[in-house]
Design a protein around this motif. Structure first.
Motif, PDB file in Angstrom:
ATOM      1  N   ALA A 281       1.102  -1.249   0.055  1.00 46.07           N
ATOM      2  CA  ALA A 281      -0.215  -0.169  -0.048  1.00 46.07           C
ATOM      3  C   ALA A 281       0.610   1.168  -0.427  1.00 46.07           C
ATOM      4  O   ALA A 281       0.267   2.112  -0.258  1.00 46.07           O
ATOM      5  CB  ALA A 281      -1.008  -0.140   1.517  1.00 46.07           C
ATOM      6  N   GLU A 282       2.127   1.525   0.703  1.00 45.08           N
ATOM      7  CA  GLU A 282       3.051   2.260   0.875  1.00 45.08           C
ATOM      8  C   GLU A 282       3.232   2.258  -0.411  1.00 45.08           C
ATOM      9  O   GLU A 282       3.639   3.649  -1.239  1.00 45.08           O
ATOM     10  CB  GLU A 282       4.362   2.527   1.313  1.00 45.08           C
ATOM     11  CG  GLU A 282       5.435   3.095   1.079  1.00 45.08           C
ATOM     12  CD  GLU A 282       6.553   2.517   2.346  1.00 45.08           C
ATOM     13  OE1 GLU A 282       7.064   3.694   2.358  1.00 45.08           O
ATOM     14  OE2 GLU A 282       6.992   1.191   2.186  1.00 45.08           O
ATOM     15  N   GLY A 283       2.934   1.801  -1.512  1.00 45.73           N
ATOM     16  CA  GLY A 283       3.862   2.112  -3.147  1.00 45.73           C
ATOM     17  C   GLY A 283       2.671   3.142  -3.678  1.00 45.73           C
ATOM     18  O   GLY A 283       2.713   3.628  -4.845  1.00 45.73           O
ATOM     19  N   LEU A 284       1.415   3.376  -3.171  1.00 46.65           N
ATOM     20  CA  LEU A 284       0.371   4.038  -3.669  1.00 46.65           C
ATOM     21  C   LEU A 284       0.355   5.077  -3.318  1.00 46.65           C
ATOM     22  O   LEU A 284      -0.295   6.196  -4.073  1.00 46.65           O
ATOM     23  CB  LEU A 284      -1.038   3.474  -3.143  1.00 46.65           C
ATOM     24  CG  LEU A 284      -1.100   2.022  -4.281  1.00 46.65           C
ATOM     25  CD1 LEU A 284      -2.579   1.128  -3.000  1.00 46.65           C
ATOM     26  CD2 LEU A 284      -1.358   2.283  -5.135  1.00 46.65           C
ATOM     27  N   LEU A 285       1.357   5.665  -2.508  1.00 45.28           N
ATOM     28  CA  LEU A 285       1.617   7.117  -1.523  1.00 45.28           C
ATOM     29  C   LEU A 285       2.723   8.017  -2.498  1.00 45.28           C
ATOM     30  O   LEU A 285       4.091   7.278  -2.245  1.00 45.28           O
ATOM     31  CB  LEU A 285       2.108   7.017  -0.255  1.00 45.28           C
ATOM     32  CG  LEU A 285       0.644   6.232   0.727  1.00 45.28           C
ATOM     33  CD1 LEU A 285       0.869   6.213   1.227  1.00 45.28           C
ATOM     34  CD2 LEU A 285      -0.868   6.639   0.484  1.00 45.28           C
ATOM     35  N   TYR A 286       1.823   8.959  -2.912  1.00 45.30           N
ATOM     36  CA  TYR A 286       3.468   9.811  -4.104  1.00 45.30           C
ATOM     37  C   TYR A 286       3.757  10.589  -3.016  1.00 45.30           C
ATOM     38  O   TYR A 286       5.201  11.339  -3.289  1.00 45.30           O
ATOM     39  CB  TYR A 286       2.493  10.510  -4.915  1.00 45.30           C
ATOM     40  CG  TYR A 286       3.127  11.223  -5.447  1.00 45.30           C
ATOM     41  CD1 TYR A 286       4.489  10.341  -6.515  1.00 45.30           C
ATOM     42  CD2 TYR A 286       3.697  11.828  -5.941  1.00 45.30           C
ATOM     43  CE1 TYR A 286       5.593  10.758  -7.407  1.00 45.30           C
ATOM     44  CE2 TYR A 286       4.673  13.419  -6.766  1.00 45.30           C
ATOM     45  CZ  TYR A 286       5.655  11.658  -7.246  1.00 45.30           C
ATOM     46  OH  TYR A 286       6.201  12.920  -8.481  1.00 45.30           O
ATOM     47  N   GLY A 287       2.999  11.186  -1.456  1.00 42.53           N
ATOM     48  CA  GLY A 287       3.587  11.965  -1.418  1.00 42.53           C
ATOM     49  C   GLY A 287       2.860  13.425  -1.332  1.00 42.53           C
ATOM     50  O   GLY A 287       2.245  13.484  -1.595  1.00 42.53           O
ATOM     51  N   LYS A 305       8.315   8.323  -7.575  1.00 43.90           N
ATOM     52  CA  LYS A 305       8.403   9.055  -8.665  1.00 43.90           C
ATOM     53  C   LYS A 305       9.634   8.366  -9.852  1.00 43.90           C
ATOM     54  O   LYS A 305       8.982   8.692 -10.886  1.00 43.90           O
ATOM     55  CB  LYS A 305       9.623  10.637  -7.692  1.00 43.90           C
ATOM     56  CG  LYS A 305       9.415  11.055  -9.011  1.00 43.90           C
ATOM     57  CD  LYS A 305      10.317  12.515  -8.689  1.00 43.90           C
ATOM     58  CE  LYS A 305      10.090  13.300  -7.941  1.00 43.90           C
ATOM     59  NZ  LYS A 305      10.762  14.687  -7.331  1.00 43.90           N
ATOM     60  N   ALA A 306       9.865   7.347  -9.282  1.00 43.39           N
ATOM     61  CA  ALA A 306      10.665   7.265 -10.063  1.00 43.39           C
ATOM     62  C   ALA A 306      10.239   5.739 -11.103  1.00 43.39           C
ATOM     63  O   ALA A 306       9.707   5.480 -12.716  1.00 43.39           O
ATOM     64  CB  ALA A 306      12.143   5.430  -9.542  1.00 43.39           C
ATOM     65  N   PHE A 307       8.522   5.127 -10.481  1.00 39.88           N
ATOM     66  CA  PHE A 307       7.753   4.419 -11.667  1.00 39.88           C
ATOM     67  C   PHE A 307       6.870   5.481 -12.306  1.00 39.88           C
ATOM     68  O   PHE A 307       6.802   4.755 -13.827  1.00 39.88           O
ATOM     69  CB  PHE A 307       7.163   3.866 -10.290  1.00 39.88           C
ATOM     70  CG  PHE A 307       5.358   3.660 -10.827  1.00 39.88           C
ATOM     71  CD1 PHE A 307       5.492   2.388 -11.535  1.00 39.88           C
ATOM     72  CD2 PHE A 307       4.728   4.006 -10.996  1.00 39.88           C
ATOM     73  CE1 PHE A 307       4.763   1.275 -12.522  1.00 39.88           C
ATOM     74  CE2 PHE A 307       3.289   3.353 -12.076  1.00 39.88           C
ATOM     75  CZ  PHE A 307       3.168   2.095 -12.195  1.00 39.88           C
ATOM     76  N   LEU A 308       7.132   6.105 -12.219  1.00 40.60           N
ATOM     77  CA  LEU A 308       5.622   7.463 -12.642  1.00 40.60           C
ATOM     78  C   LEU A 308       6.997   7.985 -13.791  1.00 40.60           C
ATOM     79  O   LEU A 308       6.560   8.057 -15.609  1.00 40.60           O
ATOM     80  CB  LEU A 308       5.489   8.523 -12.415  1.00 40.60           C
ATOM     81  CG  LEU A 308       4.153   8.547 -11.081  1.00 40.60           C
ATOM     82  CD1 LEU A 308       4.130   9.447 -10.551  1.00 40.60           C
ATOM     83  CD2 LEU A 308       3.116   7.077 -11.676  1.00 40.60           C
ATOM     84  N   ARG A 309       8.127   8.087 -13.955  1.00 37.58           N
ATOM     85  CA  ARG A 309       9.028   9.172 -14.612  1.00 37.58           C
ATOM     86  C   ARG A 309       9.403   7.898 -15.673  1.00 37.58           C
ATOM     87  O   ARG A 309      10.075   8.408 -16.694  1.00 37.58           O
ATOM     88  CB  ARG A 309      10.171   9.705 -14.079  1.00 37.58           C
ATOM     89  CG  ARG A 309      11.167  10.186 -14.718  1.00 37.58           C
ATOM     90  CD  ARG A 309      10.858  10.903 -15.608  1.00 37.58           C
ATOM     91  NE  ARG A 309      11.716  11.739 -16.546  1.00 37.58           N
ATOM     92  CZ  ARG A 309      12.301  11.179 -17.715  1.00 37.58           C
ATOM     93  NH1 ARG A 309      11.995  10.132 -18.297  1.00 37.58           N
ATOM     94  NH2 ARG A 309      12.968  11.914 -18.318  1.00 37.58           N
ATOM     95  N   SER A 310       9.051   6.219 -15.141  1.00 37.58           N
ATOM     96  CA  SER A 310      10.059   5.289 -16.421  1.00 37.58           C
ATOM     97  C   SER A 310       8.481   5.303 -17.293  1.00 37.58           C
ATOM     98  O   SER A 310       9.517   4.251 -17.982  1.00 37.58           O
ATOM     99  CB  SER A 310      10.089   3.794 -15.298  1.00 37.58           C
ATOM    100  OG  SER A 310       8.872   4.178 -14.414  1.00 37.58           O
TER     101      SER A 310
END
Length: 352
Positions: A281-287, A305-310
């Motif tokens: 669930a932590e992976g769903l939190l972007y900050g 951020k790396a997931f989105l940018r990739s």
């Protein structure tokens, strides 16, 4: 030798970089990735002696950031179809048009511009390259915010921008040759990095997997094959890049850079996807999601951020589909796609 440096053996650069990093110094290549990976090699091949003396040293040191003004709203994968015009006016050129997806244009002192100087010949022959002063009157840089909230990409509008003929790279009409030099180096700079074994994105994934093994061994076992497979792919890419670098000859890389680029793009997306999966669930939190204009391109400070940018990795520097066409035609000798606009003047090609 000595074009922007001290004339020493280029093989010493790795040792110099190591000493600078160990001392906590800046990574000029990270601050100026377009300059280092794409514009500098192009200047070396196509620049005059005066252009190389003026631009290479401050580019290499990071004092002057560079961007690449190629893509347009109607000319992305088909760069040769671009519509930005440059018209000769005495000892100057007057440029009008729009560029898009221009990485770090908001930080750049200089840009590598490709413009159409002859609309009456076929599209590949009517292009010319210029070094553009990004502070020149008529240059308007506007942010393009991406998934991460950052705007490392920009759109750039050129409104009667005057460019000295002395800023031209190569001869009039040589623009497509300059483009190929830049793009071949771009693909190597994106996908051809040779990191230490097990470092980079795959190291972040393995570290997270080890944490999961300690906290929840049963769940970790469900991901063992996936993580191991990604580690193998990362090592295969590293070894392939070593081999390709050994095979590379000449100043301009060949189509082997496309192999690395495809592999690196797919690997990055898969690694970061698995990483956020392991985070649960932590992976769903972007900050904090802020719309900002970054100082450094491709900033991967958090896994999210790396997931989105990739997601952009398989688009930037030439889409994976384009790279596969390059490999099919240039390496395998397969017939190219039908091109209805290949032998007609650019001005008669229908455009949206």
């Amino acid at each position: 030798m000595g074009a922007g440096g001290l004339g020493a053996d280029v093989r010493l650069q790795a040792a110099v970089n190591h000493v600078i990093a160990a001392a906590g110094g800046p990574d000029a290549a990270a601050v100026n990735p377009i300059g280092h990976g794409m514009c500098a090699p192009t200047l070396v091949v196509w620049g005059t002696e005066e252009q190389r003396r003026r631009h290479l040293r401050p580019l290499f040191s990071g004092e002057e950031i560079w961007c690449q003004l190629f893509s347009e709203p109607g000319a992305g994968s088909d760069v040769a179809g671009l519509a930005t015009r440059a018209r000769r006016d005495g000892d100057e050129w007057v440029a009008d048009g729009q560029k898009v997806w221009t990485t770090m244009a908001h930080q750049s002192s200089w840009g590598l511009l490709i413009a159409r100087t002859d609309p009456d010949v076929v599209k590949h022959q009517g292009l010319t390259a210029f070094v553009l002063d990004m502070s020149a009157p008529g240059v308007d840089v506007r942010p393009l915010h991406q998934l991460t909230g950052e705007a490392e990409f920009n759109e750039v509008f050129l409104d009667r921008v005057r460019i000295p003929d002395l800023a031209r790279l190569g001869e009039v009409g040589d623009g497509w040759k300059v483009v190929l030099t830049t793009l071949m180096n771009e693909r190597v700079s994106i996908g051809g990095v040779i990191p230490p074994r097990g470092s980079g994105p795959i190291a972040r994934l393995v570290d997270r997997y080890r944490e999961l093994v300690r906290a929840d061994p049963a769940t970790a076992r469900l991901h063992t094959d996936t993580v191991a497979g990604l580690w193998v792919r990362a090592e295969v890419l590293r070894l392939a890049n070593i081999r390709l670098s050994q095979l590379r000859t000449g100043e301009t890389p060949g189509p082997e850079g496309s192999i690395s680029k495809i592999m690196a793009a797919d690997l990055a997306k898969d690694v970061y996807s698995e990483l956020v999966t392991l985070m649960g669930a932590e992976g769903l939190l972007y900050g904090t999601y802020e719309k900002v204009r970054p100082v450094v391109a491709m900033e991967y400070s958090t896994p999210q951020k790396a997931f989105l940018r990739s997601r952009a990795n398989s688009i930037e520097g030439g889409t994976s589909e384009v790279m596969k066409n390059v490999l099919a035609e240039r390496l395998l000798g397969l017939p190219g796609d039908p091109r209805a606009d290949k032998d007609v003047p650019w001005r008669v090609i229908p455009r949206s």
